[in-house]
Scaffold this motif. Structure first.
Motif, PDB file in Angstrom:
ATOM      1  N   GLY A 205     -11.208  -2.391  -1.030  1.00 48.29           N
ATOM      2  CA  GLY A 205     -10.455  -3.398  -2.162  1.00 48.29           C
ATOM      3  C   GLY A 205      -9.048  -3.105  -1.956  1.00 48.29           C
ATOM      4  O   GLY A 205      -8.385  -4.012  -2.525  1.00 48.29           O
ATOM      5  N   VAL A 206      -8.681  -2.093  -1.492  1.00 43.78           N
ATOM      6  CA  VAL A 206      -7.079  -1.857  -1.347  1.00 43.78           C
ATOM      7  C   VAL A 206      -6.737  -2.125   0.126  1.00 43.78           C
ATOM      8  O   VAL A 206      -5.639  -2.896   0.398  1.00 43.78           O
ATOM      9  N   THR A 207      -7.468  -1.873   1.194  1.00 47.53           N
ATOM     10  CA  THR A 207      -6.983  -1.744   2.557  1.00 47.53           C
ATOM     11  C   THR A 207      -6.986  -3.290   3.117  1.00 47.53           C
ATOM     12  O   THR A 207      -6.297  -3.988   4.071  1.00 47.53           O
ATOM     13  N   ARG A 208      -7.472  -4.418   1.951  1.00 46.58           N
ATOM     14  CA  ARG A 208      -7.438  -5.875   2.323  1.00 46.58           C
ATOM     15  C   ARG A 208      -5.952  -6.100   2.194  1.00 46.58           C
ATOM     16  O   ARG A 208      -5.558  -7.287   2.878  1.00 46.58           O
ATOM     17  N   LEU A 209      -5.066  -5.450   1.706  1.00 48.24           N
ATOM     18  CA  LEU A 209      -3.550  -5.717   1.617  1.00 48.24           C
ATOM     19  C   LEU A 209      -3.074  -5.802   3.103  1.00 48.24           C
ATOM     20  O   LEU A 209      -2.434  -6.715   3.639  1.00 48.24           O
ATOM     21  N   ASP A 226       6.906   4.857  -4.218  1.00 47.15           N
ATOM     22  CA  ASP A 226       8.013   4.303  -5.180  1.00 47.15           C
ATOM     23  C   ASP A 226       7.716   4.025  -6.778  1.00 47.15           C
ATOM     24  O   ASP A 226       7.909   4.450  -7.620  1.00 47.15           O
ATOM     25  N   GLU A 227       6.249   3.268  -6.674  1.00 49.44           N
ATOM     26  CA  GLU A 227       5.431   2.829  -8.089  1.00 49.44           C
ATOM     27  C   GLU A 227       4.376   3.567  -8.255  1.00 49.44           C
ATOM     28  O   GLU A 227       3.948   3.137  -9.429  1.00 49.44           O
ATOM     29  N   GLY A 228       3.658   4.200  -7.447  1.00 53.48           N
ATOM     30  CA  GLY A 228       2.553   4.746  -7.621  1.00 53.48           C
ATOM     31  C   GLY A 228       1.298   4.081  -6.969  1.00 53.48           C
ATOM     32  O   GLY A 228       1.412   2.929  -6.798  1.00 53.48           O
ATOM     33  N   PRO A 229      -0.009   4.453  -6.904  1.00 49.43           N
ATOM     34  CA  PRO A 229      -1.170   3.685  -6.322  1.00 49.43           C
ATOM     35  C   PRO A 229      -1.507   2.496  -7.132  1.00 49.43           C
ATOM     36  O   PRO A 229      -2.081   1.756  -6.421  1.00 49.43           O
ATOM     37  N   GLN A 230      -1.129   2.681  -8.651  1.00 48.23           N
ATOM     38  CA  GLN A 230      -1.636   1.492  -9.296  1.00 48.23           C
ATOM     39  C   GLN A 230      -0.954   0.181  -8.787  1.00 48.23           C
ATOM     40  O   GLN A 230      -1.524  -1.039  -8.918  1.00 48.23           O
ATOM     41  N   ALA A 231       0.179   0.341  -8.283  1.00 52.23           N
ATOM     42  CA  ALA A 231       1.272  -0.764  -7.943  1.00 52.23           C
ATOM     43  C   ALA A 231       0.502  -1.274  -6.546  1.00 52.23           C
ATOM     44  O   ALA A 231       0.500  -2.816  -6.520  1.00 52.23           O
ATOM     45  N   LEU A 232      -0.269  -0.701  -5.882  1.00 54.05           N
ATOM     46  CA  LEU A 232      -0.996  -1.052  -4.735  1.00 54.05           C
ATOM     47  C   LEU A 232      -2.113  -2.083  -5.389  1.00 54.05           C
ATOM     48  O   LEU A 232      -2.407  -3.155  -4.661  1.00 54.05           O
ATOM     49  N   ILE A 233      -2.824  -1.630  -6.419  1.00 50.30           N
ATOM     50  CA  ILE A 233      -3.972  -2.343  -6.848  1.00 50.30           C
ATOM     51  C   ILE A 233      -3.288  -4.069  -7.597  1.00 50.30           C
ATOM     52  O   ILE A 233      -3.870  -4.881  -7.315  1.00 50.30           O
ATOM     53  N   GLU A 235      -0.772  -5.265  -6.471  1.00 49.67           N
ATOM     54  CA  GLU A 235      -0.330  -6.326  -5.532  1.00 49.67           C
ATOM     55  C   GLU A 235      -1.611  -6.986  -4.533  1.00 49.67           C
ATOM     56  O   GLU A 235      -1.557  -8.136  -4.303  1.00 49.67           O
ATOM     57  N   VAL A 236      -2.713  -6.096  -4.715  1.00 47.64           N
ATOM     58  CA  VAL A 236      -3.945  -6.643  -4.248  1.00 47.64           C
ATOM     59  C   VAL A 236      -4.279  -7.975  -5.063  1.00 47.64           C
ATOM     60  O   VAL A 236      -4.594  -8.832  -4.613  1.00 47.64           O
ATOM     61  N   ARG A 237      -4.474  -7.780  -6.558  1.00 43.61           N
ATOM     62  CA  ARG A 237      -4.848  -8.817  -7.288  1.00 43.61           C
ATOM     63  C   ARG A 237      -3.951  -9.895  -7.137  1.00 43.61           C
ATOM     64  O   ARG A 237      -4.507 -11.128  -7.277  1.00 43.61           O
ATOM     65  N   ARG A 238      -2.728  -9.716  -7.131  1.00 44.64           N
ATOM     66  CA  ARG A 238      -1.688 -10.865  -6.930  1.00 44.64           C
ATOM     67  C   ARG A 238      -2.156 -11.543  -5.618  1.00 44.64           C
ATOM     68  O   ARG A 238      -2.012 -12.716  -5.575  1.00 44.64           O
ATOM     69  N   ALA A 239      -2.268 -10.942  -4.569  1.00 43.54           N
ATOM     70  CA  ALA A 239      -2.079 -11.532  -3.092  1.00 43.54           C
ATOM     71  C   ALA A 239      -3.796 -12.323  -3.366  1.00 43.54           C
ATOM     72  O   ALA A 239      -3.861 -13.172  -2.623  1.00 43.54           O
ATOM     73  N   ASP A 240      -4.957 -11.616  -3.567  1.00 45.62           N
ATOM     74  CA  ASP A 240      -6.066 -12.504  -3.585  1.00 45.62           C
ATOM     75  C   ASP A 240      -6.047 -13.686  -4.358  1.00 45.62           C
ATOM     76  O   ASP A 240      -6.590 -14.645  -4.020  1.00 45.62           O
ATOM     77  N   GLY A 241      -5.482 -13.444  -5.603  1.00 49.28           N
ATOM     78  CA  GLY A 241      -5.202 -14.632  -6.414  1.00 49.28           C
ATOM     79  C   GLY A 241      -4.384 -15.857  -5.826  1.00 49.28           C
ATOM     80  O   GLY A 241      -4.576 -17.075  -5.990  1.00 49.28           O
ATOM     81  N   ASP A 242      -3.402 -15.497  -4.944  1.00 51.96           N
ATOM     82  CA  ASP A 242      -2.507 -16.380  -4.430  1.00 51.96           C
ATOM     83  C   ASP A 242      -2.913 -17.056  -3.017  1.00 51.96           C
ATOM     84  O   ASP A 242      -2.715 -18.165  -2.580  1.00 51.96           O
ATOM     85  N   HIS A 243      -4.051 -16.212  -2.379  1.00 52.91           N
ATOM     86  CA  HIS A 243      -4.264 -16.632  -1.088  1.00 52.91           C
ATOM     87  C   HIS A 243      -5.387 -17.929  -1.074  1.00 52.91           C
ATOM     88  O   HIS A 243      -6.231 -18.067  -1.797  1.00 52.91           O
ATOM     89  N   PRO A 244      -4.870 -18.867  -0.231  1.00 53.39           N
ATOM     90  CA  PRO A 244      -5.626 -20.300  -0.128  1.00 53.39           C
ATOM     91  C   PRO A 244      -7.119 -20.023   0.335  1.00 53.39           C
ATOM     92  O   PRO A 244      -8.070 -21.082   0.078  1.00 53.39           O
ATOM     93  N   ARG A 245      -7.093 -19.250   1.276  1.00 56.38           N
ATOM     94  CA  ARG A 245      -8.655 -19.315   1.718  1.00 56.38           C
ATOM     95  C   ARG A 245      -9.043 -17.577   1.751  1.00 56.38           C
ATOM     96  O   ARG A 245      -9.553 -17.124   2.410  1.00 56.38           O
ATOM     97  N   VAL A 246      -9.250 -17.268   0.379  1.00 55.02           N
ATOM     98  CA  VAL A 246      -9.545 -15.579   0.152  1.00 55.02           C
ATOM     99  C   VAL A 246     -11.131 -15.344   0.693  1.00 55.02           C
ATOM    100  O   VAL A 246     -11.349 -14.508   0.983  1.00 55.02           O
ATOM    101  N   ALA A 257     -11.050  -1.528  -6.697  1.00 57.42           N
ATOM    102  CA  ALA A 257      -9.969  -0.982  -5.711  1.00 57.42           C
ATOM    103  C   ALA A 257      -9.634   0.349  -6.086  1.00 57.42           C
ATOM    104  O   ALA A 257      -9.364   0.494  -7.026  1.00 57.42           O
ATOM    105  N   THR A 258      -9.653   1.273  -5.208  1.00 55.74           N
ATOM    106  CA  THR A 258      -9.006   2.547  -5.265  1.00 55.74           C
ATOM    107  C   THR A 258      -8.157   3.206  -4.388  1.00 55.74           C
ATOM    108  O   THR A 258      -8.288   3.094  -3.164  1.00 55.74           O
ATOM    109  N   ALA A 259      -6.985   3.585  -4.756  1.00 52.96           N
ATOM    110  CA  ALA A 259      -5.998   4.249  -3.559  1.00 52.96           C
ATOM    111  C   ALA A 259      -5.786   5.565  -4.256  1.00 52.96           C
ATOM    112  O   ALA A 259      -5.402   5.847  -5.322  1.00 52.96           O
TER     113      ALA A 259
END
Length: 269
Positions: A205-209, A226-233, A235-246, A257-259
């Motif tokens: 759920g995180v490596t999909r970045l 810089d921001e901690g592992p939660q920031a990766l998660i 970013e995942v939620r943001r990228a999944d929501g924005d991608h046109p062909r997820v 998602a766990t990091a």
């Protein structure tokens, strides 16, 4: 000689509107991430327990054995934890079912002057050396099954009847479920502790970045530091929501998602 992990920070979050089937544990010289391998639609896998029960028990057994049996190899420890989890089921479950729920596993530990890792199924360990070079360990055998019949080409899913013939079988793919011998099929590695700066342990759920959204591992480490592992998660939620062909990829539109970010001390003694 003391070679403990100097710092392990982590974040774990369920997919929207779901139960978190990932788990994280850490000790003085080890850390692990599990990603529950859920049921196929219409199949029980012969087990009455939810996947959350499976990963909780497996994580607890692994944590205990990594702490108490620290002289044993990582495959030995994983096999012992699988057996202990099987014993927890009792007579209510048919552990001979090849679709029994299980988990993907990523383990990292220091032992003596070495850093060791183990990966089984689609979790990841990514190790960064002192020069900034990355060793990426992801067990993607499920994506390279020979002559696999694809049910839905858009998301590359497989029929459960086919999966039952290749799951935890030679030539197929392996998960931590009800076959302790799967531990011996894990991807293994090690490196001198003095050469390793830090490592990331991630569920898919995180490596999909990186795999889906074009990130680099250098960027992953930078954000985690810089921001901690939660920031990766986040970013995942943001990228999944924005991608046109997820749904182009096999798997869920959103996933648990766990990091975990592990930093190392040098040897002292």
């Amino acid at each position: 000689m003391v070679t403990d992990l100097v710092q392990t920070s982590y974040a774990s979050e369920s997919a929207p509107a779901g139960d978190n089937e990932d788990r994280f544990r850490a000790g003085e010289n080890w850390a692990l991430v599990l990603d529950g391998a859920g049921r196929y639609p219409g199949r029980t896998g012969g087990c009455v327990h939810p996947v959350t029960w499976i990963v909780e028990h497996l994580a607890d057994h692994l944590a205990y054995k990594l702490t108490v049996h620290d002289r044993e190899t990582l495959p030995y420890i994983l096999a012992a934890a699988i057996r202990a989890t099987m014993a927890d089921h009792g007579p209510t479950c048919d552990l001979s079912d090849p679709l029994s729920p299980g988990a993907a596993v990523a383990i990292l530990r220091t032992r003596g002057d070495l850093v060791e890792w183990l990966v089984l199924a689609d979790c990841a360990v990514v190790v960064e050396d002192a020069a900034g070079k990355h060793t990426v360990v992801i067990d993607d055998r499920v994506d390279h099954l020979p002559d696999a019949p694809v049910v839905d080409a858009e998301v590359r899913t497989y029929d459960p009847d086919y999966v039952a013939t290749v799951r935890n079988r030679p030539g197929g793919f392996w998960v931590a479920s009800t076959v302790p011998e799967a531990a011996g099929e894990a991807l293994m590695g090690q490196a001198p502790l003095t050469e390793i700066r830090q490592a990331l342990l991630c569920s898919d759920g995180v490596t999909r970045l990186v795999e889906r959204h074009g990130w680099t591992w250098q960027a992953m480490f930078a954000v985690a530091n810089d921001e901690g592992p939660q920031a990766l998660i986040d970013e995942v939620r943001r990228a999944d929501g924005d991608h046109p062909r997820v749904r182009h990829w096999r798997g869920k539109i959103h996933d648990d998602a766990t990091a975990a970010l592990c930093r190392f001390t040098g040897p002292e003694g």
